[in-house]
Motif scaffolding. Structure first.
Motif, PDB file in Angstrom:
ATOM      1  N   GLY A  36       0.769  -1.232   0.000  1.00  0.00           N
ATOM      2  CA  GLY A  36       0.000   0.000   0.000  1.00  0.00           C
ATOM      3  C   GLY A  36       0.799   1.280   0.000  1.00  0.00           C
ATOM      4  O   GLY A  36       0.242   2.359  -0.178  1.00  0.00           O
ATOM      5  N   VAL A  37       2.095   1.197   0.186  1.00  0.00           N
ATOM      6  CA  VAL A  37       2.918   2.408   0.199  1.00  0.00           C
ATOM      7  C   VAL A  37       3.076   2.973  -1.212  1.00  0.00           C
ATOM      8  O   VAL A  37       2.819   4.160  -1.455  1.00  0.00           O
ATOM      9  CB  VAL A  37       4.295   2.136   0.847  1.00  0.00           C
ATOM     10  N   ASP A  38       3.502   2.132  -2.145  1.00  0.00           N
ATOM     11  CA  ASP A  38       3.770   2.588  -3.510  1.00  0.00           C
ATOM     12  C   ASP A  38       2.685   2.225  -4.513  1.00  0.00           C
ATOM     13  O   ASP A  38       2.674   2.749  -5.627  1.00  0.00           O
ATOM     14  CB  ASP A  38       5.104   2.001  -4.004  1.00  0.00           C
ATOM     15  N   GLU A  39       1.764   1.377  -4.153  1.00  0.00           N
ATOM     16  CA  GLU A  39       0.766   0.890  -5.103  1.00  0.00           C
ATOM     17  C   GLU A  39      -0.188   1.955  -5.653  1.00  0.00           C
ATOM     18  O   GLU A  39      -0.621   1.840  -6.803  1.00  0.00           O
ATOM     19  CB  GLU A  39      -0.003  -0.285  -4.514  1.00  0.00           C
ATOM     20  N   PRO A  40      -0.497   3.036  -4.918  1.00  0.00           N
ATOM     21  CA  PRO A  40      -1.297   4.082  -5.561  1.00  0.00           C
ATOM     22  C   PRO A  40      -0.601   4.660  -6.805  1.00  0.00           C
ATOM     23  O   PRO A  40      -1.271   5.058  -7.762  1.00  0.00           O
ATOM     24  CB  PRO A  40      -1.467   5.135  -4.466  1.00  0.00           C
ATOM     25  N   ALA A  41       0.720   4.653  -6.806  1.00  0.00           N
ATOM     26  CA  ALA A  41       1.456   5.095  -7.994  1.00  0.00           C
ATOM     27  C   ALA A  41       1.270   4.113  -9.154  1.00  0.00           C
ATOM     28  O   ALA A  41       1.291   4.525 -10.323  1.00  0.00           O
ATOM     29  CB  ALA A  41       2.940   5.263  -7.669  1.00  0.00           C
ATOM     30  N   ASP A  42       1.073   2.836  -8.857  1.00  0.00           N
ATOM     31  CA  ASP A  42       0.768   1.860  -9.905  1.00  0.00           C
ATOM     32  C   ASP A  42      -0.585   2.188 -10.542  1.00  0.00           C
ATOM     33  O   ASP A  42      -0.751   2.080 -11.758  1.00  0.00           O
ATOM     34  CB  ASP A  42       0.730   0.431  -9.350  1.00  0.00           C
TER      35      ASP A  42
ATOM     36  N   MET B 109      -6.411   0.851  -2.998  1.00  0.00           N
ATOM     37  CA  MET B 109      -5.372   1.591  -3.713  1.00  0.00           C
ATOM     38  C   MET B 109      -5.985   2.608  -4.674  1.00  0.00           C
ATOM     39  O   MET B 109      -5.443   3.703  -4.866  1.00  0.00           O
ATOM     40  CB  MET B 109      -4.436   0.640  -4.462  1.00  0.00           C
ATOM     41  N   GLY B 110      -7.132   2.285  -5.264  1.00  0.00           N
ATOM     42  CA  GLY B 110      -7.841   3.258  -6.095  1.00  0.00           C
ATOM     43  C   GLY B 110      -8.312   4.437  -5.275  1.00  0.00           C
ATOM     44  O   GLY B 110      -8.219   5.599  -5.706  1.00  0.00           O
ATOM     45  N   MET B 111      -8.817   4.167  -4.069  1.00  0.00           N
ATOM     46  CA  MET B 111      -9.239   5.253  -3.182  1.00  0.00           C
ATOM     47  C   MET B 111      -8.047   6.125  -2.803  1.00  0.00           C
ATOM     48  O   MET B 111      -8.145   7.358  -2.778  1.00  0.00           O
ATOM     49  CB  MET B 111      -9.911   4.687  -1.924  1.00  0.00           C
ATOM     50  N   GLU B 112      -6.923   5.498  -2.522  1.00  0.00           N
ATOM     51  CA  GLU B 112      -5.711   6.259  -2.209  1.00  0.00           C
ATOM     52  C   GLU B 112      -5.285   7.112  -3.403  1.00  0.00           C
ATOM     53  O   GLU B 112      -4.859   8.255  -3.238  1.00  0.00           O
ATOM     54  CB  GLU B 112      -4.571   5.310  -1.814  1.00  0.00           C
ATOM     55  N   ALA B 113      -5.396   6.556  -4.602  1.00  0.00           N
ATOM     56  CA  ALA B 113      -4.988   7.300  -5.801  1.00  0.00           C
ATOM     57  C   ALA B 113      -5.872   8.530  -6.025  1.00  0.00           C
ATOM     58  O   ALA B 113      -5.358   9.609  -6.347  1.00  0.00           O
ATOM     59  CB  ALA B 113      -5.017   6.384  -7.030  1.00  0.00           C
TER      60      ALA B 113
END
Length: 172
Positions: A38-44, A74-78
């Protein structure tokens, strides 16, 4: 990416004439990179969004996100980080796994229309927790919860139903 639920949703959306891009997060499956929980996955998510827009099939403001479980979070984080998606359909958000309380304000600042789906027997996304989460974001979010009676987190056997619901949300 290989989760049957996401494959059925993608097939259904394609049959409706929508462009669809499915992807694995870094370090998952045959993807390069390292999984960071979850740290870098919003960038994905951002990279996949940017890639789809770069193909010229859609303007960024017409691109929607659909995610299940970790992918939904991760979509919510993005979108909280400013991704300009039109909509997000977050299916079975794992709210008991991630501390969501400090994210509600950032999510509320997004212009994306937000919709949620949950099974009433989801142990990773209890309905009461999802209701608190959505209400903390906005009254509209609280109204955009779709409950699947008799379903758990994995929605096995409910794939077609979920795909139809997602399609209905995205084609409005």
């Amino acid at each position: 990416m290989g989760v049957p639920l996401m494959a059925v949703i993608a097939d259904h959306l394609c049959s409706q004439g929508m462009a669809v891009l499915r992807f694995n997060f870094g370090g998952v499956g045959r993807s390069e990179g390292v999984f960071s929980d979850g740290v870098d996955e919003p960038a994905d998510v951002r990279s996949a969004f940017d890639y789809l827009v770069s193909l010229g099939e859609a303007e960024g403001e017409n691109v929607s996100l659909v995610g299940w479980s970790f992918g939904a979070w991760m979509g919510m984080e993005a979108i909280a980080d400013g991704l300009p998606a039109r909509n997000i359909v977050a299916i079975a958000l794992p709210l008991v796994v991630y501390h969501w309380e400090n994210h509600a304000g950032r999510i509320a600042a997004s212009t994306a229309d937000r919709h949620y789906m949950v099974g009433d027997s989801d142990r990773f996304c209890p309905l009461a927790t999802l209701e608190m989460f959505a209400a903390a974001i906005s009254e509209e979010d609280a109204r955009n919860i779709h409950i699947l009676s008799g379903a758990d987190h994995f929605l096995i056997g409910r794939e077609e139903e979920v795909a139809r619901l997602v399609s209905g949300i995205l084609t409005v």
